[in-house]
Design an enzyme around this catalytic site. Structure first.
Site, PDB file in Angstrom:
ATOM      1  N   HIS A   1      -3.477  -5.015  -0.102  1.00 25.48           N
ATOM      2  CA  HIS A   1      -3.658  -5.357  -1.519  1.00 25.48           C
ATOM      3  C   HIS A   1      -5.120  -5.719  -1.802  1.00 25.48           C
ATOM      4  CE1 HIS A   1       0.284  -5.042  -3.186  1.00 25.48           C
ATOM      5  NE2 HIS A   1       0.806  -6.142  -2.677  1.00 25.48           N
TER       6      HIS A   1
ATOM      7  N   HIS B   1       1.466  -1.509  -5.198  1.00 23.69           N
ATOM      8  CA  HIS B   1       2.706  -1.185  -4.487  1.00 23.69           C
ATOM      9  C   HIS B   1       2.981   0.303  -4.531  1.00 23.69           C
ATOM     10  CE1 HIS B   1       4.390  -5.489  -4.734  1.00 23.69           C
ATOM     11  NE2 HIS B   1       3.802  -5.257  -3.582  1.00 23.69           N
TER      12      HIS B   1
ATOM     13  N   GLU C   1      -0.440  -7.529   2.699  1.00 24.45           N
ATOM     14  CA  GLU C   1      -1.286  -8.355   1.828  1.00 24.45           C
ATOM     15  C   GLU C   1      -2.763  -8.005   1.982  1.00 24.45           C
ATOM     16  OE1 GLU C   1       0.266  -9.681  -0.369  1.00 24.45           O
ATOM     17  OE2 GLU C   1       2.253  -9.906   0.502  1.00 24.45           O
TER      18      GLU C   1
HETATM   19 ZN   LIG Z   1       2.819  -6.843  -2.414  1.00 20.89          ZN
END
Ligand SMILES: [Zn+2]
Ligand SMILES: [Zn+2]
Length: 325
Positions: A241, A247, A238
């Site tokens: 991100h 992804h 996370e």
């Molecule tokens: Zn993810």
């Protein structure tokens, strides 16, 4: 654990997605050439970085099975060049601290160690990571419900995100709230593992469902290791991100999406060459220094597989022989 290509403009929700009946093209793992092209040209890079990104040292992503992330979600992937060309979030001279915000209690024996989570994220991103004082749930203006089916207490994620956003510190690269409480994103949903906004650089994730007790099962003698592995994995996934990494669809990688616990358990803690290169370009760490820090962490907590993997990478990058380590 989802992240869409629209990640900068969207809030994203993690896990327990509502699936439409729309037909999704079966996922075809990228070819060798496509994976090579996702890494991008490394000719101009220093030798040690070229060695760190050698395609043949990394396992390709496997075929997806029914129910897996890529069987349910069409994702185009994000090559290194696409990442560079995107308007990605990166730390700068002012915003360069990753904050972890515990919400509610982290009881010893049931919860992952906050110190270890902090230490791991600091080694993983080679950045300063601080833990903010834990917030007491009843002191926050949060919407709380009892899940209509299981009757367990759940907190509305949007309230937490709003709270984090309005308290974001000036030097924060991002703030991730972590909690042992269960979460829900909307009254129509049963639950959610987490939710985050890349644009606002805030997120919240629950470790509640990583505990077998949550499902009425007993904890094994290796519960602490299992919980730490699951928690560190979701944490770095996370946080990555937040650097605008989408992804990964190229290799086995911590940035692979996952639709269920079994899938996320089978995902490695390591970054593939595409994702390593993205983070390296964003943060500017020395790859060997990062691996040494991770090696120390894995050794301390008894993650033997990961320690051996990192040791192998260091041998390659630093040209060490078996006898020397
Ligand atoms: Zn993810
Ligand atoms: Zn990757």
């Amino acid at each position: 654990m989802i992240m869409s290509g629209l990640m900068k403009s969207l809030t994203f929700v993690v896990g327990m997605t509502i699936f439409s009946a729309a037909l999704i093209m079966a996922f075809e793992p990228p070819t060798y050439k496509e994976r090579l092209s996702a890494i991008g040209s490394t000719d101009e890079l220093p030798d040690s970085l070229q060695l760190a990104l050698t395609i043949d040292d990394f396992e390709p992503i496997p075929d997806s099975r029914p129910g897996d992330w890529l069987a349910e979600h069409h994702e185009n992937g994000q090559t290194f060049d696409e990442f560079i060309q995107s308007d990605n979030n990166s730390p700068d001279k002012i915003r360069n601290v990753i904050y972890l915000q515990p919400i509610g209690q982290f009881r010893q024996g049931q919860s992952p160690s906050l110190d270890l989570l902090r230490e791991y994220a600091a080694a993983y991103f080679v950045m300063n990571v601080d833990i903010l004082p834990a917030t007491v749930i009843r002191r926050l203006d949060l919407t709380i419900r009892l899940n209509p089916y299981s009757q367990n207490r759940q907190i509305l994620t949007g309230d937490i995100l709003r709270n984090l956003k309005s308290n974001l510190r000036g030097n924060a690269f991002c703030v991730l709230a972590i909690t042992m409480e269960d979460l829900y994103p909307d009254p129509r949903w049963n639950f959610v593992f987490g939710q985050a906004s890349v644009r606002d650089r805030v997120g919240v994730f629950s470790f509640a469902r990583y505990d077998p007790v949550f499902y009425g099962e007993s904890r094994s003698s290796r519960y602490q290791e299992l919980l730490l592995r699951r928690s560190t994995k979701v944490l770095v996934h996370e946080i990555a991100h937040m650097f605008s990494l989408a992804h990964c669809i190229y290799f086995k990688c911590v940035m692979n999406g996952s639709n269920h616990l079994q899938e996320s358990d089978s995902r490695p803690l390591s970054l593939c060459p595409v994702c390593l290169r993205k983070l390296h370009s964003s943060i500017g760490f020395d790859v060997a220094t990062r691996y040494h820090r991770l090696q120390q962490f894995y050794s301390n907590v008894g993650f033997i597989f990961e320690k051996d993997w990192v040791t192998g990478r260091l041998r390659k990058i630093e040209g060490l022989t078996n006898e020397q380590d």
